[in-house]
Scaffold this motif. Structure first.
Motif, mmCIF file in Angstrom:
data_model
loop_
_atom_site.group_PDB
_atom_site.id
_atom_site.type_symbol
_atom_site.label_atom_id
_atom_site.label_comp_id
_atom_site.label_asym_id
_atom_site.label_seq_id
_atom_site.Cartn_x
_atom_site.Cartn_y
_atom_site.Cartn_z
ATOM 1 N N HIS A 94 0.805 -1.222 0.000
ATOM 2 C CA HIS A 94 0.000 0.000 0.000
ATOM 3 C C HIS A 94 0.841 1.277 0.000
ATOM 4 N N ASN A 95 2.161 1.148 0.228
ATOM 5 C CA ASN A 95 2.983 2.356 0.377
ATOM 6 C C ASN A 95 4.216 2.376 -0.515
ATOM 7 N N ILE A 96 4.406 1.362 -1.340
ATOM 8 C CA ILE A 96 5.581 1.324 -2.207
ATOM 9 C C ILE A 96 5.464 2.363 -3.323
ATOM 10 N N ASP A 97 6.592 2.994 -3.656
ATOM 11 C CA ASP A 97 6.642 3.971 -4.744
ATOM 12 C C ASP A 97 7.100 3.227 -5.997
ATOM 13 N N SER A 98 6.185 3.029 -6.927
ATOM 14 C CA SER A 98 6.462 2.210 -8.101
ATOM 15 C C SER A 98 7.526 2.811 -9.014
ATOM 16 N N ARG A 99 7.914 4.053 -8.787
ATOM 17 C CA ARG A 99 8.983 4.651 -9.586
ATOM 18 C C ARG A 99 10.339 4.049 -9.243
ATOM 19 N N TYR A 100 10.466 3.585 -7.996
ATOM 20 C CA TYR A 100 11.777 3.150 -7.527
ATOM 21 C C TYR A 100 11.832 1.691 -7.101
ATOM 22 N N ALA A 101 10.684 1.036 -6.962
ATOM 23 C CA ALA A 101 10.690 -0.366 -6.519
ATOM 24 C C ALA A 101 9.373 -1.021 -6.912
ATOM 25 N N TYR A 102 9.368 -2.356 -6.858
ATOM 26 C CA TYR A 102 8.143 -3.089 -7.171
ATOM 27 C C TYR A 102 8.175 -4.440 -6.465
ATOM 28 N N VAL A 103 6.989 -5.011 -6.255
ATOM 29 C CA VAL A 103 6.858 -6.329 -5.637
ATOM 30 C C VAL A 103 6.957 -7.371 -6.741
ATOM 31 N N SER A 104 7.946 -8.252 -6.627
ATOM 32 C CA SER A 104 8.150 -9.274 -7.669
ATOM 33 C C SER A 104 7.562 -10.621 -7.281
ATOM 34 N N SER A 105 7.412 -10.892 -5.993
ATOM 35 C CA SER A 105 6.774 -12.129 -5.513
ATOM 36 C C SER A 105 5.841 -11.767 -4.375
ATOM 37 N N ASP A 106 4.589 -12.171 -4.518
ATOM 38 C CA ASP A 106 3.590 -11.796 -3.514
ATOM 39 C C ASP A 106 2.685 -12.998 -3.236
ATOM 40 N N TYR A 107 3.087 -13.800 -2.252
ATOM 41 C CA TYR A 107 2.343 -15.007 -1.906
ATOM 42 C C TYR A 107 2.211 -15.116 -0.383
ATOM 43 N N ASP A 108 1.323 -16.010 0.035
ATOM 44 C CA ASP A 108 1.171 -16.239 1.466
ATOM 45 C C ASP A 108 2.423 -16.869 2.075
ATOM 46 N N PHE A 109 3.268 -17.474 1.244
ATOM 47 C CA PHE A 109 4.450 -18.182 1.756
ATOM 48 C C PHE A 109 5.763 -17.464 1.480
ATOM 49 N N CYS A 110 5.766 -16.419 0.651
ATOM 50 C CA CYS A 110 6.994 -15.648 0.425
ATOM 51 C C CYS A 110 6.660 -14.297 -0.190
ATOM 52 N N PHE A 111 7.580 -13.351 0.015
ATOM 53 C CA PHE A 111 7.350 -11.983 -0.451
ATOM 54 C C PHE A 111 8.698 -11.365 -0.807
ATOM 55 N N THR A 112 8.767 -10.765 -2.017
ATOM 56 C CA THR A 112 10.019 -10.177 -2.485
ATOM 57 C C THR A 112 9.774 -8.789 -3.062
ATOM 58 N N VAL A 113 10.666 -7.873 -2.731
ATOM 59 C CA VAL A 113 10.624 -6.523 -3.290
ATOM 60 C C VAL A 113 11.932 -6.283 -4.031
ATOM 61 N N LYS A 114 11.830 -5.768 -5.247
ATOM 62 C CA LYS A 114 13.021 -5.432 -6.028
ATOM 63 C C LYS A 114 13.077 -3.925 -6.248
ATOM 64 N N LYS A 115 14.306 -3.429 -6.305
ATOM 65 C CA LYS A 115 14.516 -1.994 -6.443
ATOM 66 C C LYS A 115 14.971 -1.669 -7.856
ATOM 67 N N ARG A 116 14.443 -0.604 -8.398
ATOM 68 C CA ARG A 116 14.863 -0.117 -9.708
ATOM 69 C C ARG A 116 15.988 0.903 -9.504
ATOM 70 N N ILE A 117 17.163 0.568 -9.999
ATOM 71 C CA ILE A 117 18.306 1.478 -9.891
ATOM 72 C C ILE A 117 18.599 2.049 -11.271
ATOM 73 N N GLU A 118 18.596 3.338 -11.369
ATOM 74 C CA GLU A 118 18.817 4.010 -12.647
ATOM 75 C C GLU A 118 20.247 3.785 -13.119
ATOM 76 N N LEU A 119 20.407 3.341 -14.361
ATOM 77 C CA LEU A 119 21.730 3.104 -14.926
ATOM 78 C C LEU A 119 22.458 4.418 -15.191
ATOM 79 N N TYR A 120 23.783 4.397 -14.972
ATOM 80 C CA TYR A 120 24.554 5.610 -15.262
ATOM 81 C C TYR A 120 24.620 5.859 -16.766
ATOM 82 N N LYS A 121 24.444 4.752 -17.540
ATOM 83 C CA LYS A 121 24.444 4.832 -18.995
ATOM 84 C C LYS A 121 23.431 3.834 -19.530
#
Length: 304
Positions: free
Chosen positions: A182-209
């Protein structure tokens, strides 16, 4: 007024107020009568806890509401019917049965009465102060709190939130999972796994190039491929992962704990605030080290 019944109460006294209950045995399905009483002339306030009420001080007088009674019961002749010896204008009787001389004409009458004023009668009562605290509030329960076994034996259930408590791993996991979604900022991160048995958040890092890559945009696989050059602006890294119990290599959630309910809530709030701040922090690859390090996007403070 002369007392007519006995009332037994338990109380928790604080410096600012007193909480009272007539549920002496703490029965689950008990129906309290306290809301029908006056204590020292005042109506008690309801709390979030069923059968517990708030008053200003330890009561010295209790009164019960006496319902109004019917008075001056009678039968009045309906409009349009003439008065006579058999049908007088008013019949001063509480009830007319089949043996009454007016039984045959009762259909010509309307039953009338007034109500007496509402009054209170004083009650005998006894009150047992089971605890005195400087501060205490009966709050709305948000969680299924778990307490030490000895505390459940030695303390009244309404007082248990003042004792050390914790949540289950399952409930702790659900709180974290729901809060992030409910509070994640989709510009910088997103939920990649969302289950009752596991949960993962990944971060978007802007490439220097930006990185170029080829995509076959020809949807017909029988025809010659048609490639289009596109550019990747971010890379993804796992920033947070958790599970309510053992699952693959996921870290198992640590249940929330506190010295009391308020402390537990503070610990939950602080943890979630720090976690979401880190998840939503905008990072970009460091230009100087060509992506081997990252820096905060809003400033030039490099972090390893």
């Amino acid at each position: 007024m002369k007392a007519s019944s006995q009332l037994r109460l338990i109380a928790i006294k604080t410096k600012a107020k007193v909480f009272i209950s007539d549920n002496i045995k703490n029965d689950s399905y008990y129906h309290s009568s306290i809301k029908n009483y006056l204590f020292d002339g005042e109506i008690p306030k309801e709390t979030y806890r069923k059968s517990w009420y708030e008053v200003k001080t330890v009561p010295t007088k209790a009164e019960r509401k006496v319902a109004p009674e019917r008075i001056n019961e009678r039968y009045e002749l309906k409009a349009g019917y003439p008065e006579s010896e058999l049908t007088p204008k008013v019949i001063y009787e509480r009830y007319i049965d089949e043996d009454s001389q007016y039984a045959e004409v009762i259909g010509l009458y309307e039953k009338k009465f007034e109500l007496s004023e509402e009054t209170y009668e004083e009650l005998q009562f006894e009150i047992n102060v089971i605890e005195e605290l400087d501060q205490f509030e009966i709050t709305q329960q948000q969680y299924d709190l778990r307490f030490n076994f000895l505390d459940t034996l030695n303390y009244h259930p309404v007082l248990l939130p003042t004792r050390p408590c914790k949540l289950t791993k399952e409930e702790s996991y659900k709180i974290i999972r729901d809060y992030i979604k409910h509070n994640i900022d989709s510009r910088y991160a997103y939920v990649s796994s969302d289950y009752d048995f596991c949960f993962t958040v990944k971060k978007r890092i802007e490439l220097y190039k930006q990185e170029s890559y080829q995509v076959d945009v020809n949807q017909n696989t029988r025809k010659k491929p048609k490639y289009e050059t596109r550019y990747r602006k971010t890379r993804d890294v796992t920033i947070f992962e958790v599970a309510p119990k053992a699952y693959q290599s996921y870290p198992i959630v640590q249940e929330f704990k506190g010295e009391n309910e308020k402390d537990l809530q503070n610990n939950i709030d602080n943890y979630l605030s720090e976690l979401i701040n880190e998840i939503n922090r905008p990072y970009t690859e460091c230009v100087h080290c060509k992506g081997y390090g990252v820096i905060l996007k809003e400033d030039d403070n490099e972090t390893a």
